[in-house]
Enzyme design. Sequence first.
Site, PDB file in Angstrom:
ATOM      1  N   CYS A   1       0.870  -1.175   0.000  1.00  0.00           N
ATOM      2  CA  CYS A   1       0.000   0.000   0.000  1.00  0.00           C
ATOM      3  C   CYS A   1       0.911   1.231   0.000  1.00  0.00           C
ATOM      4  O   CYS A   1       2.121   1.110  -0.198  1.00  0.00           O
ATOM      5  CB  CYS A   1      -0.983   0.002   1.173  1.00  0.00           C
TER       6      CYS A   1
ATOM      7  N   ARG B   1      -3.241  -0.679   5.263  1.00  0.00           N
ATOM      8  CA  ARG B   1      -3.790  -1.781   4.476  1.00  0.00           C
ATOM      9  C   ARG B   1      -2.840  -2.950   4.286  1.00  0.00           C
ATOM     10  O   ARG B   1      -3.224  -4.106   4.492  1.00  0.00           O
ATOM     11  CB  ARG B   1      -4.258  -1.263   3.116  1.00  0.00           C
TER      12      ARG B   1
ATOM     13  N   ASP C   1      -7.914   3.649   1.203  1.00  0.00           N
ATOM     14  CA  ASP C   1      -7.004   3.976   2.302  1.00  0.00           C
ATOM     15  C   ASP C   1      -7.813   4.582   3.442  1.00  0.00           C
ATOM     16  O   ASP C   1      -8.420   5.638   3.286  1.00  0.00           O
ATOM     17  CB  ASP C   1      -5.950   4.969   1.819  1.00  0.00           C
TER      18      ASP C   1
END
Length: 173
Positions: A19, A25, A138
């Site tokens: 990520c 994440r 996100d």
Amino acid sequence: MKEYNSLSNNKKYKMLFVCLGNICRSPAAEAVMKQKLEAFGPECEDITVDSAGIGPWHEGQLPDSRMRRHGARRGYDISSIARQIKPADFARFDYIFGMDHENMTALRRMAGSEEERAKVMCAVDFMTRHPGHDTVPDPYYGGADGFELALDLIEDACDGIISKLLAGNGGRN
């Protein structure tokens, strides 16, 4: 689902989740995948899972405390230390899963060859229970709902990845 190279029948997989900063994440995906694979026992013991970020902003840090807290409520230990992806990761890992379109673009740009680019896949392309999502958003700048959604999508993606891996080995789905 987008068309990607299928996962091979070799059981000694090395997969990397990526990520932006490696604090929400991707470390969550690493923890979720490790726990799900552990539940399968010996048939998945040769699978290596790691995570990294596109940028260096959080190197050496624990994941975001909110992601750790939300993950802990689901039984996940999200405690890997943030690091930035390196060119050597493209040789080291068999599969590199990006969490969103920006990550995918950056990963494909970083890959040094077509062979390396072929290792880059979008995690959400393996989801089966959340058809309306084309990224794992996100959650960093949002509230609790964003962290819960990210975990829902990550769990779905990990289940799909495992299903593809094990289907090639005659394993359980």
